[in-house]
Design an enzyme around this catalytic site. Structure first.
Site, mmCIF file in Angstrom:
data_model
loop_
_atom_site.group_PDB
_atom_site.id
_atom_site.type_symbol
_atom_site.label_atom_id
_atom_site.label_comp_id
_atom_site.label_asym_id
_atom_site.label_seq_id
_atom_site.Cartn_x
_atom_site.Cartn_y
_atom_site.Cartn_z
ATOM 1 N N GLY A 134 25.303 -31.383 -17.769
ATOM 2 C CA GLY A 134 24.538 -32.612 -17.592
ATOM 3 C C GLY A 134 25.103 -33.563 -16.564
ATOM 4 O O GLY A 134 24.566 -34.656 -16.349
ATOM 5 N N ASP A 268 7.440 -28.118 -13.457
ATOM 6 C CA ASP A 268 8.225 -29.158 -14.114
ATOM 7 C C ASP A 268 8.798 -30.159 -13.119
ATOM 8 O O ASP A 268 9.367 -31.176 -13.526
ATOM 9 C CB ASP A 268 9.355 -28.539 -14.945
ATOM 10 C CG ASP A 268 10.221 -27.589 -14.138
ATOM 11 O OD1 ASP A 268 9.727 -26.500 -13.794
ATOM 12 O OD2 ASP A 268 11.383 -27.924 -13.847
ATOM 13 N N ASN A 269 8.650 -29.886 -11.819
ATOM 14 C CA ASN A 269 9.079 -30.830 -10.786
ATOM 15 C C ASN A 269 7.899 -31.531 -10.126
ATOM 16 O O ASN A 269 8.045 -32.115 -9.052
ATOM 17 C CB ASN A 269 9.893 -30.104 -9.707
ATOM 18 C CG ASN A 269 11.234 -29.620 -10.217
ATOM 19 O OD1 ASN A 269 11.752 -30.145 -11.194
ATOM 20 N ND2 ASN A 269 11.793 -28.622 -9.562
#
Length: 513
Positions: A134, A268-269
């Protein structure tokens, strides 16, 4: 900053996982999971966008705000969270994805009532990090901070960047996925947008069979982000899809106008609002090439090459239509709307090109001219931005070889020069038939063609300097990108130096960030 005014309407509206558990897992039947940023003990501010902060209602930066900028020591009014979405990646269904490196603080409302979402990128793992940490490295954070602001000042719809800061940590990454990982400086960027909703949010609800939640998400999106939709009942969902198609087509046209290549146009972008989102292995165009992709993971297929961006956005809209079918429930309407997308896009695209050339409008005969132009640009390897800058100042007496050589990535031999001369003759002839004055024609060109674009080699140099504790180039690039239709720094208005042709992290890029 006024961080105590950050609200969280999304959390109040939809079901979520409030466990604050960063472990990678599926979270069915929810749209978000609460998660606390990792927190960093030794952050260092690199850049702060004061103008944006004032615009969105956060106000002036104070030293005590640094912890907030990296997600540390959050006030009680903020319950940070990551959203779940799905998507098609490189044409294949990838299942549940989500904000793997992004964590939302919530929403701020300014004095005019405009709402803006605030999101950390690189502040730690979420349930959707897919076994990753992350975090984000400096190079990718600098690239997002600068490029999103560059696109904004180019008048291209985009997310924006509020701040850039070192985390004080080192992060290990394999930049080219070739088995050679190394430590890099970690960083966090705060990005903002009216909304970060993506095609993938709707795909996830459809894939899980959560049709009621899908409709709730549609209602929320229309009510909050599409004020132009005034219809009711099921017609509003049709109007919504038509609007998304138009916004997406308009965005693609803007990418073509400035020569931007996204590099990873997975569903998803794709922003539901028609914004440029997720600045990964992107690139501004140097030499014109419809087959160019900056993303090494997109080779050899080049699915997301420059010239395919309109086609891919169309494909992505088909996937969105499939996800919305249970609510819209009208296959003929969806098919017709999608078929109209191509017509609308190509007409808008060609009209945009005509403005770049200073034409009074799009004529039927211009189609052959534009096709010929594409061939000339590719064969002569002409720089996309520099070509149009030179075209503004061309005269009948111009020595074309001397004039265009600084914009060419190949030698203009006799054969190539002859083809260029023929094309310029066609151009001059078309200009003479314009129904607008030469002054009006030049004004069209000057407001459509940027003088400055944020090239990868400039970003590479800037990242190297910041890594060594220097910020002079960062300041200079920020000034240039805020004034892209002026030539503030002539040294930036040159083609890519040959020593950067094959430099990793400059000409060859990956998603590893």
């Amino acid at each position: 900053m006024n961080i105590e005014n950050i609200g969280q309407p999304f959390l109040k509206k939809f079901p979520g996982d409030f466990s604050n558990n960063p472990t990678q897992r599926n979270t069915p039947k929810v749209l978000f999971a609460t998660i606390k940023p990792a927190g960093f003990d030794h952050p260092q501010l690199i850049a702060f966008n004061e103008t944006l902060s004032e615009e969105i209602g956060l106000g002036k930066f104070e030293e005590k705000d640094l912890n907030f900028l990296v997600g540390s020591q959050l006030p009680d009014n903020i319950q940070s969270y990551a959203t779940a979405y799905a998507g098609h990646q490189f044409g294949n269904w990838a299942g549940q994805l989500g904000d793997g490196r992004a964590i939302l603080a919530g929403e701020i409302t300014n004095a005019t009532g405009k709402k803006t979402e605030i999101q950390w990128k690189g502040a730690g793992a979420t349930p959707y990090s897919r076994r990753a940490d992350g975090r984000a490295v400096l190079r990718s954070s600098v690239r997002e901070y600068l490029m999103s602001e560059a696109m904004y000042h180019l008048s291209v719809p985009t997310t924006r960047a509020l701040s850039l800061a070192f985390t004080g940590e080192d992060v290990i990454r394999d930049i080219m996925y070739n088995g050679n990982p190394r430590y890099e400086k970690g960083a966090v960027v705060i990005r903002t947008a009216e909304s970060f909703l993506r095609f993938g949010h709707f795909e996830l609800m459809f894939a899980q069979g959560e049709h009621k939640l899908l409709q709730d998400l549609l209602d929320f999106t229309i009510e909050n982000y599409f004020p132009e939709i005034v219809s009711s009942d099921h017609q509003k969902y049709k109007d919504f899809f038509e609007n998304v198609c138009i916004r997406t087509a308009d965005l693609m046209v803007e990418w073509f106008r400035v020569g931007f290549v996204h590099g990873v146009m997975n569903t998803d972008n794709m922003s539901i609002l028609g914004l440029t989102i997720d600045y990964g292995p992107y690139s501004m165009m140097d030499e014109y090439n419809l087959n160019f992709t900056p993303n090494t993971t997109d080779l050899p297929g080049r699915r997301y090459a420059f010239g395919k961006q309109g086609q891919i956005s169309h494909w992505n809209l088909w996937k969105l239509a499939n996800a919305l079918q249970p609510i819209i429930n009208d296959e003929k309407f969806l098919e017709s709307t999608l078929n109209n997308f191509g017509v609308y896009f190509w007409e808008a695209h060609d009209k945009m090109l005509c403005k770049k050339f200073g034409f009074d409008g799009l004529r039927k005969e211009d189609e052959d001219f534009l096709t010929n132009w594409q061939g000339i640009m590719q064969e002569l390897e002409l720089d996309h931005t520099l070509f149009f800058n030179q075209l503004e100042k061309i005269t009948p007496d111009t020595d074309l070889k001397e004039y265009f050589s600084p914009a060419a990535y190949t030698v203009l031999n006799e054969e190539k020069l002859r083809k260029l001369e023929d094309f310029i003759d066609q151009y001059q002839s078309r200009l003479q038939s314009n129904t607008i004055s030469r002054e009006e024609s030049l004004e069209l060109m000057k407001t459509t063609n940027p003088k400055f674009i944020l090239r990868n080699y400039l970003l590479y140099q800037c990242i190297e300097e910041i890594s060594n504790g220097k910020t002079e180039m960062l300041t200079k690039l920020t000034q240039a990108l805020e004034n892209p239709y002026q030539e503030l720094f002539p040294e930036f208005s040159v083609k890519r130096p040959s020593n950067y042709d094959d430099t990793a992290g400059c000409s060859t890029l990956s998603c590893s960030s």
